[in-house]
Scaffold this motif. Structure first.
Motif, short mmCIF file in Angstrom:
data_model
loop_
_atom_site.label_atom_id
_atom_site.label_comp_id
_atom_site.label_asym_id
_atom_site.label_seq_id
_atom_site.Cartn_x
_atom_site.Cartn_y
_atom_site.Cartn_z
N VAL A 128 -3.42 11.55 4.32
CA VAL A 128 -4.15 10.33 4.68
C VAL A 128 -5.11 10.64 5.81
O VAL A 128 -4.69 11.11 6.88
CB VAL A 128 -3.18 9.21 5.12
CG1 VAL A 128 -3.96 7.96 5.50
CG2 VAL A 128 -2.17 8.90 4.03
N ALA B 145 -8.82 6.51 4.30
CA ALA B 145 -8.69 5.16 4.86
C ALA B 145 -9.77 4.96 5.92
O ALA B 145 -9.67 5.46 7.03
CB ALA B 145 -7.30 4.97 5.46
N LEU C 12 -7.46 8.94 8.40
CA LEU C 12 -7.75 7.66 9.05
C LEU C 12 -9.00 7.83 9.91
O LEU C 12 -9.01 8.67 10.82
CB LEU C 12 -6.57 7.22 9.91
CG LEU C 12 -5.26 7.03 9.16
CD1 LEU C 12 -4.09 7.05 10.12
CD2 LEU C 12 -5.28 5.73 8.39
N GLU D 152 -9.48 -0.40 6.14
CA GLU D 152 -8.69 -0.19 4.93
C GLU D 152 -7.26 0.21 5.29
O GLU D 152 -7.03 0.91 6.27
CB GLU D 152 -9.31 0.91 4.06
CG GLU D 152 -10.66 0.55 3.51
CD GLU D 152 -11.32 1.69 2.77
OE1 GLU D 152 -12.24 1.39 2.00
OE2 GLU D 152 -10.95 2.86 2.97
N VAL E 298 -5.94 10.32 0.43
CA VAL E 298 -6.21 8.92 0.77
C VAL E 298 -7.24 8.91 1.90
O VAL E 298 -7.00 9.47 2.98
CB VAL E 298 -4.93 8.18 1.21
CG1 VAL E 298 -5.25 6.76 1.63
CG2 VAL E 298 -3.90 8.21 0.08
N TYR F 101 0.83 -1.19 0.00
CA TYR F 101 0.00 0.00 0.00
C TYR F 101 0.87 1.25 0.00
O TYR F 101 0.66 2.16 -0.78
CB TYR F 101 -0.92 -0.02 1.22
CG TYR F 101 -1.84 1.16 1.27
CD1 TYR F 101 -3.06 1.14 0.59
CD2 TYR F 101 -1.52 2.30 1.98
CE1 TYR F 101 -3.90 2.21 0.61
CE2 TYR F 101 -2.37 3.39 2.01
CZ TYR F 101 -3.56 3.33 1.32
OH TYR F 101 -4.39 4.41 1.34
#
Length: 127
Positions: free
Chosen positions: A21, A56, A23, A60, A54, A4
């Motif tokens: 990212v 997530a 999360l 994921e 991204v 990833y």
């Protein structure tokens, strides 16, 4: 996990963009409050074009990667990576104390860090 990060690094390198990212978990109240801050901000939408974004969610990747638990595994948190896909822990929410440095309760705080990432990495934008 490693595949990833390699995929994100390749994408970031090809596009010459840092990575943001997010999360989060679908069941998390604070995560649910974060979504409209990100989705509903015109400034965020414009600035996000300069990043590989991204999202997530739940299980994921890279949510299960311990290297993303810089100051704990709380959620939601936003982690920035450079154009090589390397986590850059210095880009955090400076309005927070020593705890929860990657938690952002407002879009203004996210935008400040995004600007800091672009300035700090001196990302060359194509005209």
């Amino acid at each position: 996990k490693q595949w990833y990060q390699r995929r994100v690094a390749i994408t970031a390198g090809q596009q010459n963009k840092p990575v943001m990212v997010i999360l989060h978990k679908t069941w998390c109240g604070a995560c649910k409050r974060l979504k409209p801050l990100v989705a509903g901000s015109k400034a965020m939408l414009e600035l996000s074009d300069k990043f590989v974004m991204v999202n997530a969610e739940d299980d994921e990747a890279p949510g299960d990667d311990p290297s993303f638990n810089i100051d704990g595994g709380y959620i939601p948190r936003i982690i920035f990576l450079d154009t090589t896909g390397t986590i850059r822990p210095e880009f955090s929410n400076k309005r927070r104390g020593e705890k929860y440095q990657y938690f952002y309760p407002s879009s203004d705080e996210i935008l400040i860090t995004m600007d800091n990432v672009l300035a700090g990495l001196e990302v060359k934008q194509e005209l």
